[in-house]
Design an enzyme around this catalytic site. Structure first.
Site, PDB file in Angstrom:
ATOM      1  N   TYR A  47       0.827  -1.211   0.000  1.00  0.00           N
ATOM      2  CA  TYR A  47       0.000   0.000   0.000  1.00  0.00           C
ATOM      3  C   TYR A  47       0.862   1.261   0.000  1.00  0.00           C
ATOM      4  O   TYR A  47       1.679   1.461   0.894  1.00  0.00           O
ATOM      5  CB  TYR A  47      -0.961   0.038   1.205  1.00  0.00           C
ATOM      6  CG  TYR A  47      -1.860  -1.182   1.340  1.00  0.00           C
ATOM      7  CD1 TYR A  47      -2.125  -2.013   0.249  1.00  0.00           C
ATOM      8  CD2 TYR A  47      -2.445  -1.505   2.546  1.00  0.00           C
ATOM      9  CE1 TYR A  47      -2.946  -3.125   0.369  1.00  0.00           C
ATOM     10  CE2 TYR A  47      -3.271  -2.622   2.674  1.00  0.00           C
ATOM     11  CZ  TYR A  47      -3.508  -3.420   1.582  1.00  0.00           C
ATOM     12  OH  TYR A  47      -4.310  -4.522   1.709  1.00  0.00           O
ATOM     13  N   ALA A 197     -18.496  -3.841  -0.099  1.00  0.00           N
ATOM     14  CA  ALA A 197     -18.199  -3.779  -1.540  1.00  0.00           C
ATOM     15  C   ALA A 197     -17.780  -2.349  -1.921  1.00  0.00           C
ATOM     16  O   ALA A 197     -18.293  -1.771  -2.875  1.00  0.00           O
ATOM     17  CB  ALA A 197     -19.377  -4.276  -2.383  1.00  0.00           C
ATOM     18  N   GLY A 199     -18.512   0.338  -0.672  1.00  0.00           N
ATOM     19  CA  GLY A 199     -19.575   1.352  -0.570  1.00  0.00           C
ATOM     20  C   GLY A 199     -20.717   1.087  -1.547  1.00  0.00           C
ATOM     21  O   GLY A 199     -21.781   1.696  -1.440  1.00  0.00           O
ATOM     22  N   LEU A 200     -20.514   0.150  -2.468  1.00  0.00           N
ATOM     23  CA  LEU A 200     -21.559  -0.189  -3.464  1.00  0.00           C
ATOM     24  C   LEU A 200     -22.838  -0.662  -2.795  1.00  0.00           C
ATOM     25  O   LEU A 200     -23.928  -0.464  -3.318  1.00  0.00           O
ATOM     26  CB  LEU A 200     -21.065  -1.340  -4.348  1.00  0.00           C
ATOM     27  CG  LEU A 200     -20.474  -1.067  -5.713  1.00  0.00           C
ATOM     28  CD1 LEU A 200     -20.367  -2.370  -6.482  1.00  0.00           C
ATOM     29  CD2 LEU A 200     -21.324  -0.067  -6.487  1.00  0.00           C
ATOM     30  N   LEU A 201     -22.700  -1.316  -1.642  1.00  0.00           N
ATOM     31  CA  LEU A 201     -23.887  -1.842  -0.964  1.00  0.00           C
ATOM     32  C   LEU A 201     -24.567  -0.781  -0.112  1.00  0.00           C
ATOM     33  O   LEU A 201     -25.593  -1.033   0.504  1.00  0.00           O
ATOM     34  CB  LEU A 201     -23.490  -3.026  -0.072  1.00  0.00           C
ATOM     35  CG  LEU A 201     -22.995  -4.262  -0.811  1.00  0.00           C
ATOM     36  CD1 LEU A 201     -22.482  -5.309   0.150  1.00  0.00           C
ATOM     37  CD2 LEU A 201     -24.123  -4.825  -1.664  1.00  0.00           C
TER      38      LEU A 201
END
Ligand SMILES: NC(=O)c1ccc[n+]([C@@H]2O[C@H](COP(=O)([O-])OP(=O)(O)OC[C@H]3O[C@@H](n4cnc5c(N)ncnc54)[C@H](OP(=O)(O)O)[C@@H]3O)[C@@H](O)[C@H]2O)c1
Length: 295
Positions: A47, A197, A199-201
């Site tokens: 990272y 996911a 923030g997709l969820l």
């Protein structure tokens, strides 16, 4: 965590999400996380080319004995910085651990993880590296981060891993087919990443994700929303979904700001059986198509 005796918080802090913050913001957020009861922090040498470990090391220096620190190795940055190459060789892992210890400003890493892996790796040599680091006291335990059933299965048979980090969510149910049960049977803990996911969820517009269409993701998101409300926000519902499986020790959540932290650590009512079922029935479950053990 597995058979290790190490106790970790059910919400883990995924430090990769800190990359867009200033160092000062990241350190303050990590300190708030500890005050809020999080004791598990996940980083990797990959990272931000090691910078993430440096920031995490600075933040945790004075709190070292209060927290469980996890890092990962196996992805070697090219000298020209143009990308990284997979390197599971013993000499490399041993050197990578020394470098991580320096960046993290500590003399031990609680959980050191192989950051990927393929079935064609020299697996016994890789395991030797982790065993040696453990004997030397430079790491307390080791695990792997992998979503490949064939690789996970080999490490279950051949090594003393205590954990497997893998992507798992309502929108990625591939581990449910076989791997969660296998790990539970071996008393190896799952560190679930990607419960939201990204923030997709929760609050990002639906889009194609893995082998789900945009429409299917919208249906899953709606189902998450439907079983949320007074006692749970959609984010908490998505996290509770993964925590429901007994193999999962922690939902390692990518936390970028104070609001996300507060939502992740706030008490949330576990999913009722009917709510869990509703989420499972929203769309067809997906399965691993590659790296399977049966073909
Ligand atoms: N192969 C590997 O080993 C591997 C791969 C990936 C990740 N990881 C580890 O796992 C951790 C988590 O993975 P991830 O970041 O992919 O998954 P994630 O936890 O599903 O997604 C994190 C993102 O979700 C959003 N978010 C967080 N809390 C939210 C909330 N309450 N409401 C709405 N959105 C929220 C944030 O997006 P915004 O920043 O856009 O707000 C955050 O960056 C990483 O930090 C890393 O430590 C490991």
């Amino acid at each position: 965590m597995g058979s290790s005796g190490i106790k970790i918080s059910t919400i883990g802090f995924g430090c990769m999400s800190l990359s867009s913050n200033s160092e000062k913001e990241s350190i303050a957020l990590i300190h708030h996380a500890i005050e809020s009861g999080i004791n598990y922090f996940d980083t990797a040498d990959l990272y931000d080319k090691g910078l993430n470990e440096i920031v995490v090391g600075k933040a945790l220096k004075e709190k070292r004995n209060k927290i469980v620190l996890a890092s990962k190795a196996g992805n070697q940055w090219r000298k020209d910085g143009s990308g990284w190459d997979w390197n599971p060789r013993k000499t490399y892992i041993l050197q990578a651990a020394e470098d991580s210890l320096k960046r993290l400003q500590t003399d031990y890493i609680d959980l050191y993880q192989l950051h990927g892996g393929t079935i064609d790796d020299p697996i016994d040599e890789t395991i030797e590296a982790f065993e040696q680091l453990k004997q030397q006291g430079k790491i307390r335990q080791y695990g792997i981060s992998s979503i490949r059933p064939n690789v996970i299965s080999e490490y279950c048979k051949r090594s003393a891993i205590v954990s497997v980090m893998m992507q798992y969510s309502v929108a990625d149910r591939r581990p449910e087919e076989h791997i969660l049960a296998l790990l539970q049977e071996h008393n190896i803990s799952v560190l679930a990443r990607g419960a939201l996911a990204q923030g997709l969820l929760v609050n990002k517009p639906a889009k194609e994700y893995l082998n789900y269409s945009k429409e299917e993701i919208a249906i899953i998101k709606q189902a998450v929303n439907d079983v949320s409300g007074k006692y749970r926000t959609p984010g908490q519902t998505a996290i509770q979904y993964v925590l429901r499986h007994p193999a999962v020790a922690s939902a390692v959540t990518g936390i970028r700001n104070q609001q996300q932290l507060e939502e992740a650590v706030a008490p949330a009512v576990p999913l009722l059986k009917e709510e869990f079922q509703l989420l499972q029935e929203a769309v067809r479950p997906n399965v691993y198509e590659q790296h399977r053990t049966d073909h």
